[in-house]
Scaffold this motif. Sequence first.
Motif, PDB file in Angstrom:
ATOM      1  N   VAL A 167      -4.563  -4.376  -8.486  1.00 24.17           N
ATOM      2  CA  VAL A 167      -4.562  -3.166  -8.170  1.00 24.17           C
ATOM      3  C   VAL A 167      -5.374  -3.249  -8.042  1.00 24.17           C
ATOM      4  O   VAL A 167      -6.692  -2.918  -8.482  1.00 24.17           O
ATOM      5  CB  VAL A 167      -3.515  -1.892  -8.795  1.00 24.17           C
ATOM      6  CG1 VAL A 167      -4.181  -0.716  -8.958  1.00 24.17           C
ATOM      7  CG2 VAL A 167      -3.093  -2.845  -9.603  1.00 24.17           C
ATOM      8  N   LYS A 168      -5.687  -2.627  -6.260  1.00 25.55           N
ATOM      9  CA  LYS A 168      -6.990  -1.995  -5.512  1.00 25.55           C
ATOM     10  C   LYS A 168      -7.113  -0.215  -5.769  1.00 25.55           C
ATOM     11  O   LYS A 168      -6.227  -0.014  -4.949  1.00 25.55           O
ATOM     12  CB  LYS A 168      -7.466  -1.897  -4.316  1.00 25.55           C
ATOM     13  CG  LYS A 168      -7.184  -4.223  -4.159  1.00 25.55           C
ATOM     14  CD  LYS A 168      -7.816  -4.998  -2.536  1.00 25.55           C
ATOM     15  CE  LYS A 168      -9.017  -4.104  -2.036  1.00 25.55           C
ATOM     16  NZ  LYS A 168      -9.048  -4.780  -0.969  1.00 25.55           N
ATOM     17  N   PHE A 169      -7.880   0.155  -5.820  1.00 22.12           N
ATOM     18  CA  PHE A 169      -8.279   1.584  -6.189  1.00 22.12           C
ATOM     19  C   PHE A 169      -9.285   1.762  -5.398  1.00 22.12           C
ATOM     20  O   PHE A 169     -10.612   1.872  -5.964  1.00 22.12           O
ATOM     21  CB  PHE A 169      -7.898   2.481  -7.682  1.00 22.12           C
ATOM     22  CG  PHE A 169      -8.021   3.398  -7.620  1.00 22.12           C
ATOM     23  CD1 PHE A 169      -7.505   4.393  -6.711  1.00 22.12           C
ATOM     24  CD2 PHE A 169      -8.705   4.168  -8.197  1.00 22.12           C
ATOM     25  CE1 PHE A 169      -6.918   5.828  -6.911  1.00 22.12           C
ATOM     26  CE2 PHE A 169      -9.282   5.654  -8.217  1.00 22.12           C
ATOM     27  CZ  PHE A 169      -8.054   6.234  -7.893  1.00 22.12           C
ATOM     28  N   ASP A 170      -9.018   2.593  -4.244  1.00 20.21           N
ATOM     29  CA  ASP A 170     -10.667   3.477  -3.758  1.00 20.21           C
ATOM     30  C   ASP A 170     -10.254   4.718  -3.659  1.00 20.21           C
ATOM     31  O   ASP A 170      -9.588   5.385  -2.885  1.00 20.21           O
ATOM     32  CB  ASP A 170     -10.132   3.033  -2.130  1.00 20.21           C
ATOM     33  CG  ASP A 170     -11.720   3.173  -1.225  1.00 20.21           C
ATOM     34  OD1 ASP A 170     -12.777   4.311  -1.842  1.00 20.21           O
ATOM     35  OD2 ASP A 170     -11.644   2.391  -0.509  1.00 20.21           O
ATOM     36  N   LYS A 180       0.424  -0.933   0.464  1.00 16.79           N
ATOM     37  CA  LYS A 180      -0.039  -0.301   0.171  1.00 16.79           C
ATOM     38  C   LYS A 180       0.943   1.197  -0.222  1.00 16.79           C
ATOM     39  O   LYS A 180       1.426   1.666   1.367  1.00 16.79           O
ATOM     40  CB  LYS A 180      -1.194   0.098   1.214  1.00 16.79           C
ATOM     41  CG  LYS A 180      -2.149  -1.287   1.477  1.00 16.79           C
ATOM     42  CD  LYS A 180      -2.688  -1.084   2.126  1.00 16.79           C
ATOM     43  CE  LYS A 180      -3.141  -2.455   2.569  1.00 16.79           C
ATOM     44  NZ  LYS A 180      -4.440  -2.229   4.249  1.00 16.79           N
ATOM     45  N   MET A 210      -8.302   7.315  -1.072  1.00  9.73           N
ATOM     46  CA  MET A 210      -7.437   8.468  -1.321  1.00  9.73           C
ATOM     47  C   MET A 210      -7.541   9.744  -0.743  1.00  9.73           C
ATOM     48  O   MET A 210      -6.330  10.737  -0.270  1.00  9.73           O
ATOM     49  CB  MET A 210      -7.182   7.890  -2.653  1.00  9.73           C
ATOM     50  CG  MET A 210      -6.021   8.626  -2.968  1.00  9.73           C
ATOM     51  SD  MET A 210      -5.757   8.403  -4.548  1.00  9.73           S
ATOM     52  CE  MET A 210      -4.544   6.281  -4.440  1.00  9.73           C
ATOM     53  N   LEU A 226      -4.543   2.486  -2.435  1.00  6.50           N
ATOM     54  CA  LEU A 226      -4.519   2.635  -3.374  1.00  6.50           C
ATOM     55  C   LEU A 226      -3.363   0.944  -2.772  1.00  6.50           C
ATOM     56  O   LEU A 226      -2.871   1.389  -1.573  1.00  6.50           O
ATOM     57  CB  LEU A 226      -3.444   3.449  -3.511  1.00  6.50           C
ATOM     58  CG  LEU A 226      -2.634   2.311  -5.572  1.00  6.50           C
ATOM     59  CD1 LEU A 226      -3.388   1.958  -6.227  1.00  6.50           C
ATOM     60  CD2 LEU A 226      -1.466   3.555  -5.751  1.00  6.50           C
ATOM     61  N   GLU A 227      -3.493  -0.069  -3.655  1.00  9.19           N
ATOM     62  CA  GLU A 227      -3.080  -1.476  -2.716  1.00  9.19           C
ATOM     63  C   GLU A 227      -2.395  -2.409  -4.538  1.00  9.19           C
ATOM     64  O   GLU A 227      -3.427  -2.942  -5.013  1.00  9.19           O
ATOM     65  CB  GLU A 227      -3.683  -2.650  -1.820  1.00  9.19           C
ATOM     66  CG  GLU A 227      -2.993  -3.021  -1.431  1.00  9.19           C
ATOM     67  CD  GLU A 227      -4.055  -4.372  -0.204  1.00  9.19           C
ATOM     68  OE1 GLU A 227      -3.660  -5.176   0.114  1.00  9.19           O
ATOM     69  OE2 GLU A 227      -5.181  -4.286  -0.018  1.00  9.19           O
ATOM     70  N   ILE A 228      -1.818  -3.045  -4.027  1.00 16.47           N
ATOM     71  CA  ILE A 228      -0.843  -3.532  -5.578  1.00 16.47           C
ATOM     72  C   ILE A 228      -0.692  -4.695  -4.794  1.00 16.47           C
ATOM     73  O   ILE A 228      -0.273  -5.487  -3.581  1.00 16.47           O
ATOM     74  CB  ILE A 228      -0.009  -3.187  -6.110  1.00 16.47           C
ATOM     75  CG1 ILE A 228       0.138  -1.703  -6.471  1.00 16.47           C
ATOM     76  CG2 ILE A 228       1.217  -3.715  -7.215  1.00 16.47           C
ATOM     77  CD1 ILE A 228       1.123  -0.908  -6.626  1.00 16.47           C
TER      78      ILE A 228
END
Length: 556
Positions: free
Chosen positions: A547-550, A511, A554, A516-518
């Motif tokens: 990839v998680k995008f929030d 993170k 953010m 954002l987390e890969i």
Amino acid sequence: MRKTLFIFLLISLLFINTLFSSTQKTFTIDSYEWKAAAALCMSAGVLPPSSVSPTTGEEILSALSRINENRLTEDERLMLEKLREKLNWTPMINTEYFGADANVILAPELYAHTSKDVNRSMDYLFPKRDRLNLLDFSFKMNFADIGYGFVDYLAFSPKHLSQYDKTWGTNADALKDGLEMIHEGTLDAGILFGGKWMNFSVASTSQSLGYGKNGNLGLSDNFMRQQYMRFHTFSRYFDYTLNITRYNSLVNNQSSAEDFQNFNGKQQMFPVHRFEVKLFDKLQLVFQEQAMMYIDNAFDIRLLNPFLVFHGFNSYGDGINVSEGDQENNSIILELGYTVLPHLRINGQFIIDQITLSGEIRQEDNTRPNAFGALLNVESSWILGKHFLNAWIETSYMSPYVYLNNKEEGGAQNYNFDYIVGYDLWGGNDDINYAGYKYGPDSIVLSIGADFGDLDSFLLSGSLTYVMHGKYGLGYQTMIAQMGPSHINDVTPSTETPEHRLEALIKASYKPVEGLEISSGIGFVQVWNRKCVSGDSLTDMQFKIGVKFDPVAMFC
């Protein structure tokens, strides 16, 4: 004017930050928070947090209270302070009696493997339940610090798509089938109410009971989600858990969509009583009674009785060809957990399945004998700067008949008394697995692994596992339920051409910033004597990256 007032009130709610926070938010045993807390407790020489997963922040804080802070190193003290801060959840919209987070999470993911011969779910090192959802509408709610609720609408979920016929794919493959969805198949949801010594929850999500690394002998997290009701009390010295899980009925070893949709008719229920005694902040003793039942109504109020002995029940159904008093599959699990000294802990589990008393089994009946299994792991945990490290070694043995039964109804095999259970999912797919240990019966397993990470930014996990399977533990084929009276006393592994498998797995998540987390993973599986066929083999490399995008987390 009304529009202006509405916008003003909305903005005010978004930026209200009262002194109230919630410790009823739930965390799974695989979360950063639980892993860090367990490592800190074991590093300090006390019992880890509850293994009844998901567990609440309050329960984890209760475990942390066992720690003698005067004996902590500076790194351990900083980790303790950080954990206390993380476990007190303050939602974005926060008032005195209600709080909420609303997130829209976009998470593209790609997964691949090299062999075209992979056609069993057990050969996938990144199973469907661990895959990301392309789009997740997530809501989390706090009710005056006594309640917690969550809803995840998992749109375009890859969890319901089979990858057996392809060597690579993405979680956008669901778009090829259009936008029609069955809500039950794509929804995680739950609600919990509790305090500093108990909680009550009803949920459709992941769950498990126990500290096993490759699963537990009683109840494991082998499914995308499980539908359960739980009453859990906890204290420094004693815990009690009543857990009732509902699965779909099985027809010809496949999940029945008709039973899945109905609230009446026969239901497959899995009630569990779990009693846990904790001594000297170092020793845990657990007695767990459970039964796989097949009942003819949606719910039976007797299952709520915490002192009811399941062994005294008969399931309800005409034409079950079994001996009298043997119309369910009973199990008892004994567990021991001992933090021997700081940084060192031992966990053990033992199961006796299909417990039979004198007069219940006749030699001419095709019922199963008493079966058993055992699991033992040793782990060591350390706090290194801002990071935690937990390394472990685990071994298990499961006799051929654990989880299996041999009951017939109307001349056909009735699989609803086996611990082979599951759900019918969106698109006609089935989520079928063992309710208990993921490698099932007739297996010997040796595994080593480690977790390394911190609370904020990354988690790195790796494992190496060897498995030997006899023919009764290879999956959910009809043959596992076709053993007759001649096998009634067999309690040793079936060693006629056993399958051998070696699994190596590395997973990582990172993170870089909030929201954002890969995540990525690489695995290798080698199988010899595949499906107990001499000379047949499988070699496969497997990969995934996502990839998680929030944007809410953010930017808000």
